[in-house]
Scaffold this active site. Structure first.
Site, short mmCIF file in Angstrom:
data_model
loop_
_atom_site.label_atom_id
_atom_site.label_comp_id
_atom_site.label_asym_id
_atom_site.label_seq_id
_atom_site.Cartn_x
_atom_site.Cartn_y
_atom_site.Cartn_z
N SER A 198 37.89 26.40 28.57
CA SER A 198 37.34 26.90 27.31
C SER A 198 37.99 26.29 26.08
O SER A 198 37.62 26.62 24.96
CB SER A 198 37.42 28.43 27.25
OG SER A 198 38.76 28.86 27.23
N THR A 237 38.99 31.06 23.04
CA THR A 237 39.56 30.14 22.06
C THR A 237 41.03 30.41 21.97
O THR A 237 41.44 31.58 22.08
CB THR A 237 38.92 30.46 20.68
OG1 THR A 237 37.53 30.18 20.76
CG2 THR A 237 39.56 29.68 19.56
N THR A 248 38.79 25.17 20.43
CA THR A 248 37.92 25.66 21.52
C THR A 248 36.89 24.62 21.93
O THR A 248 36.60 23.69 21.15
CB THR A 248 37.18 26.93 21.03
OG1 THR A 248 36.50 27.55 22.13
CG2 THR A 248 36.15 26.62 19.97
N ARG A 305 25.36 23.34 18.67
CA ARG A 305 25.85 24.67 18.25
C ARG A 305 27.33 24.60 17.86
O ARG A 305 28.15 24.01 18.56
CB ARG A 305 25.66 25.67 19.39
CG ARG A 305 26.12 27.10 19.09
CD ARG A 305 27.55 27.37 19.56
NE ARG A 305 27.94 28.77 19.37
CZ ARG A 305 29.18 29.21 19.50
NH1 ARG A 305 30.15 28.39 19.85
NH2 ARG A 305 29.46 30.48 19.30
N THR A 338 38.52 35.29 18.19
CA THR A 338 37.98 34.74 19.43
C THR A 338 36.80 35.62 19.84
O THR A 338 36.68 36.75 19.38
CB THR A 338 39.06 34.69 20.53
OG1 THR A 338 38.49 34.15 21.73
CG2 THR A 338 39.64 36.06 20.83
N GLY A 339 35.96 35.08 20.68
CA GLY A 339 34.77 35.84 21.08
C GLY A 339 33.52 35.20 20.52
O GLY A 339 33.54 34.04 20.12
N1 ASP Z 1 34.74 31.89 19.22
C1 ASP Z 1 34.38 30.82 20.09
C2 ASP Z 1 33.01 30.33 19.72
O1 ASP Z 1 32.16 31.14 19.39
C3 ASP Z 1 34.42 31.16 21.53
C4 ASP Z 1 35.40 32.20 21.96
O2 ASP Z 1 36.47 32.34 21.38
O3 ASP Z 1 35.14 32.92 22.91
O4 ASP Z 1 32.77 29.17 19.87
#
Ligand code: ASP
Length: 341
Positions: A85, A201, A219, A229, A252-253
């Site tokens: 990731s 991330t 990330t 994207r 993150t997320g």
């Molecule tokens: N925030 C990151 C994104 O949307 C992914 C993650 O941290 O889960 O690309």
């Protein structure tokens, strides 16, 4: 067990930790600064933040700059071929392209970022050069790769055989569904960090011995995303924000929800108003949920923040969010507010 306690006792870093807590602090921090005796400190998202913090600590413990620490720290998961990731070996988009996002911000409010960059394994270092060597903040796609190559970075294939296999597996259903907390759920302290999730991330924040704050965020974004994207991670104010007077925040997320709420900037502004780091993160999470109540069931977003005093905190929509912390007193992984080590 890949054991932190053992590590602290036996390693050179452990020796440095002991040294700094008795002597170096007294030398570096005097008067009002003694209140900040938790400094230097580095925090970062998810269990892979533990190894990243260890690397960042090597710079901080020598009295180095927070900016150098965060860059060096997040390069660890970027280079980890078991981490799908972040960085090289990140899972690709739905068309099989590995596209990387990163940003960095220093104590003077300087910042740099790259988004949707292919073929370069360390996007955080390219982001730093965007900050230091160009009049711009954000370079994207081919332009970012071209800039990196001009700066001497090696162009390489980022799609590893493992990631390619996972992509072919995904193509069988081609269903886009970000997982929740896969880092924490799959964490095995007996093995090196890695990441088995389809997103997540590393966001890292550090305060050095001078009290200066910097942050880095990197990330490969959402696995199987539409080509082109870009999430929150390379967007200053969304995935990362630092204000040296107040503190720093990272996220993150599911990045779309963070961008909609300019999440990390919001957290820093709430700390400016007097919120603790945890309460600021909580308020930002609540705002996401208020605007889109279904997020409370369907997705994960986590914020991590630190204030000028070195106090830190986190909050996430779903239970199970984790972050790593390293200062002279401890190295730890915090899961739902509880110490793991
Ligand atoms: N925030 C990151 C994104 O949307 C992914 C993650 O941290 O889960 O690309």
């Amino acid at each position: 067990m890949y054991n932190r306690r053992k590590f602290i006792k036996s390693s050179a870093l452990g020796a440095s930790l002991a040294a700094i807590s008795t002597q170096s602090f007294a030398k570096v921090l005097t008067g009002a600064d003694v209140e900040r005796s938790a400094l230097p400190v580095v925090i970062s998202t998810w269990p892979f933040g533990v190894a990243a913090n260890e690397e960042a600590w090597k710079t901080l413990v020598k009295g180095g700059r927070a900016l150098d620490a965060v860059e060096a720290g997040v390069k660890i998961p970027e280079a980890d071929l078991k981490n799908h990731s972040v960085g090289k070996a990140g899972y690709p988009d739905r068309d099989g392209h590995v596209t990387l996002d990163a940003c960095i911000m220093d104590e003077q409010g300087n910042c740099g970022a790259v988004a949707g960059m292919e073929y370069i394994a360390h996007p955080i270092s390219v982001a730093r050069l965007v900050m230091e060597k160009t009049p711009h903040v954000l370079l994207v796609g081919d332009g970012a790769t071209q800039f990196a190559v001009e700066q001497g970075f090696k162009k390489e294939k980022l799609l590893t055989p493992e990631s390619e296999k996972a992509w072919h597996e995904w193509l069988k259903t081609a269903r886009y569904k970000p997982e929740i907390n896969s880092e924490t759920k799959t964490y095995d302290p007996n093995t090196a960090p890695g990441s088995k999730g389809n997103h997540d991330t590393i966001g890292m924040l550090a305060i050095d011995t001078k009290g200066n704050i910097s942050g880095a965020c990197t990330t490969s974004g959402m696995a199987w995303k539409i080509h082109g994207r870009v999430g929150d991670s390379p967007i200053i104010g969304a995935g990362l924000y630092v204000d040296n007077e107040v503190g720093g925040a990272t996220s993150t997320g599911v990045g779309e929800e963070v961008i909609r709420n300019v999440g990390s900037f919001l957290v820093v502004e709430l700390m400016r108003q007097g919120y603790s780091p945890e309460d600021a993160c909580k308020e930002a999470v609540k705002r996401i949920i208020r605007k889109k109540p279904q997020t409370a069931k369907e997705i994960q977003v986590g914020f991590l923040a630190i204030n000028k005093k070195g106090e830190y905190g986190a909050y996430a929509i779903q239970k199970g969010f984790s972050f790593a912390v390293c200062n002279a007193q401890k190295q730890d992984l915090i899961i739902d507010g509880k110490s793991f080590y």
